[in-house]
Enzyme design. Structure first.
Site, PDB file in Angstrom:
ATOM      1  N   SER A  21       0.833  -1.211   0.000  1.00  0.00           N
ATOM      2  CA  SER A  21       0.000   0.000   0.000  1.00  0.00           C
ATOM      3  C   SER A  21       0.863   1.256   0.000  1.00  0.00           C
ATOM      4  O   SER A  21       0.618   2.203  -0.754  1.00  0.00           O
ATOM      5  CB  SER A  21      -0.926   0.001   1.212  1.00  0.00           C
ATOM      6  OG  SER A  21      -1.783  -1.107   1.197  1.00  0.00           O
ATOM      7  N   GLN A 167      -9.788   4.139  -2.609  1.00  0.00           N
ATOM      8  CA  GLN A 167      -8.779   4.285  -3.657  1.00  0.00           C
ATOM      9  C   GLN A 167      -9.200   5.291  -4.712  1.00  0.00           C
ATOM     10  O   GLN A 167      -8.355   5.921  -5.348  1.00  0.00           O
ATOM     11  CB  GLN A 167      -8.488   2.932  -4.302  1.00  0.00           C
ATOM     12  CG  GLN A 167      -7.758   1.969  -3.377  1.00  0.00           C
ATOM     13  CD  GLN A 167      -7.561   0.603  -3.987  1.00  0.00           C
ATOM     14  OE1 GLN A 167      -8.193   0.243  -4.978  1.00  0.00           O
ATOM     15  NE2 GLN A 167      -6.684  -0.189  -3.396  1.00  0.00           N
ATOM     16  N   ASP A 309      -9.050  -6.601   4.556  1.00  0.00           N
ATOM     17  CA  ASP A 309      -8.096  -7.658   4.189  1.00  0.00           C
ATOM     18  C   ASP A 309      -7.814  -8.621   5.335  1.00  0.00           C
ATOM     19  O   ASP A 309      -7.275  -9.713   5.114  1.00  0.00           O
ATOM     20  CB  ASP A 309      -6.785  -7.038   3.707  1.00  0.00           C
ATOM     21  CG  ASP A 309      -6.928  -6.374   2.343  1.00  0.00           C
ATOM     22  OD1 ASP A 309      -7.892  -6.709   1.627  1.00  0.00           O
ATOM     23  OD2 ASP A 309      -6.102  -5.517   1.995  1.00  0.00           O
ATOM     24  N   ARG A 382      -5.126 -13.400  -0.699  1.00  0.00           N
ATOM     25  CA  ARG A 382      -5.449 -13.462   0.733  1.00  0.00           C
ATOM     26  C   ARG A 382      -6.263 -14.713   1.074  1.00  0.00           C
ATOM     27  O   ARG A 382      -6.134 -15.256   2.174  1.00  0.00           O
ATOM     28  CB  ARG A 382      -6.162 -12.188   1.173  1.00  0.00           C
ATOM     29  CG  ARG A 382      -5.308 -10.956   0.881  1.00  0.00           C
ATOM     30  CD  ARG A 382      -5.600  -9.784   1.759  1.00  0.00           C
ATOM     31  NE  ARG A 382      -4.890  -8.610   1.257  1.00  0.00           N
ATOM     32  CZ  ARG A 382      -3.629  -8.310   1.529  1.00  0.00           C
ATOM     33  NH1 ARG A 382      -2.919  -9.108   2.313  1.00  0.00           N
ATOM     34  NH2 ARG A 382      -3.056  -7.235   1.016  1.00  0.00           N
TER      35      ARG A 382
END
Length: 428
Positions: A21, A167, A309, A382
């Site tokens: 990130s 985002q 996440d 993930r």
């Protein structure tokens, strides 16, 4: 790639991979600067590589060696009329961050560009940012392989709904200082993952970008030149470290180093420390490390609105907590690399653990999971990593199908797994 994992007790220490990130954001800021920057510990994840590739296609010079990036900024794009020149081809791969951050930047440059999208990226929500850019002068066409952009956005008031993804706002925040006049960014609704937008603003401030902020309702951007410091460092990633920390919580004791807190700049997934403590694990936090050891789990309630996440691997822990765990703020999990809500229920169900979701709430009914499962990676890094952590505590051995997708964020995942004692058979 299929991987079989047998039950083991994880012991030892690993170094957290770089925060992708933060790496995305620093690379973009460096590429928008006139001159040279060095970003240390940028890493080799597939998503970060895509951002490097796209910035290089726009004219930046980026060399990555030993995990460090040397960046020479993009020249001759801002302020020039390039509308009649050849199209710039930018392959975003499967990286949502790359696409959402760079689409507004391309619109600010006023160039013709095509974004190539791979995997499930074309299915991820983009309508909000497309509509906002289109209303300010950009032409965007969705094709079978991506998006084609032409035109140029103008200074003005930009109102964006970030309830699906912050985002969108981050992309606009990178782009608006490139415009010829003052612009206002207004975020409506409750932004998802607010702390990651705060990370963007922190990088912009590091880059000398002039902005005036009154909450998220009014952020004023003045035309500014990017001036990121000549050398910056990407710190360890709590999002990736969470998997190894949960591995320690399940069986044994694991230390992850390189985890300097970014609470002022925004690593939302630092929340894993609080969650591990609440579920019952033994947690020790140092200046740059976190150590987690196994103890009996208890059911918990948690909200993943700002840290979606974490949901897959925390649900793995909840599967071993006798009773009902309730997780809120999960609806946007549907719009990740896969529909993670479906994937989580599928993963848990293969071990005999019931889970269900309704609207924004996911409920896990913990108990005694059974091994011998054939987990699907779902093309989602993930989910593949969460399944591997799950398998480490199950008997008999379980298989993760399509496990190669871990390279999207954590290329050394299985190497670190082995360092902690993991019993892995690859390519079965």
């Amino acid at each position: 790639m299929n991987v079989r994992i047998s039950k083991f007790s994880a012991k030892g220490s690993v170094v957290a991979p770089p925060s992708k990130s933060l790496a995305h954001r620093l690379l973009i800021a460096a590429a928008l600067k006139n001159g040279r920057s060095v970003i240390k510990n940028v890493g080799f994840s597939a998503d970060v590589t895509r951002t490097c590739d796209c910035l290089t296609a726009l004219g930046a010079k980026i060399t990555v060696e030993n995990g460090n990036a040397e960046v020479y900024g993009i020249q001759n794009l801002v302020g020039e009329d390039l509308s009649g020149k050849e199209i710039f081809v930018l392959n975003a791969g499967e990286s949502g961050s790359t696409l959402r951050f760079l689409m507004p930047v391309v619109a600010a440059f006023g160039i013709r560009a095509e974004f190539i999208c791979e995997g499930g990226l074309l299915r991820r929500p983009m309508d909000e940012i497309i509509n906002v850019l289109s209303s300010h002068g950009e032409n965007i066409e969705k094709t079978s392989r991506g998006y084609v952009l032409s035109g140029k956005i103008q200074p003005g008031k930009y109102v964006i709904d970030c309830s699906v993804s912050s985002q969108f706002a981050s992309g606009l925040a990178f782009a608006l200082p490139l415009l010829s006049g003052e612009s206002i960014l207004e975020i409506t609704g409750k932004p998802s993952s607010e702390s990651y937008f705060d990370m963007t603003l922190s990088v912009l401030k590091q880059s000398g970008i002039g902005l005036e902020k009154a909450g998220y309702k009014s952020i004023i951007f003045k035309k500014s030149d990017y001036s990121l410091p000549d050398e910056t460092v990407v710190t360890g990633d709590f999002s990736s470290a969470a998997f190894m920390l949960c591995l320690g919580a399940l069986e044994g004791s694991v230390t992850v180093s390189g985890l300097e807190s970014l609470s002022s700049g925004g690593q939302a997934d630092e929340k894993i420390i609080e969650i591990l403590r609440r579920i019952g694990a033994e947690v020790t936090v140092g200046n740059d490390f976190v150590k987690v050891a196994h103890k009996k789990f208890s059911p918990i309630e948690a909200d993943f609105s700002d840290a979606p996440d974490l949901a897959p691997v925390v649900c793995v822990l909840a599967a071993f907590a006798q009773g009902k765990s309730v997780f809120r703020g999960v609806e946007r999990l549907k719009y990740k690399e896969c529909d993670r809500l479906f994937a989580i229920v599928d993963m848990l169900g293969k071990t005999g653990i019931k889970a269900e979701y309704k609207g924004d709430v996911l409920t896990v009914f913990g108990g005694e999971p059974k091994g011998g499962a054939a987990f699907e990676g779902h093309g989602d890094h993930r989910m593949a990593m969460a399944s591997a952590v799950f398998a480490s505590a199950l008997e008999p051995a379980s298989v993760i199908k399509g496990a190669e997708c871990v390279s999207k964020s954590y290329p050394d995942f299985f190497a670190d797994f082995r360092r902690l004692g993991g019993k892995i058979d690859v390519g079965i």
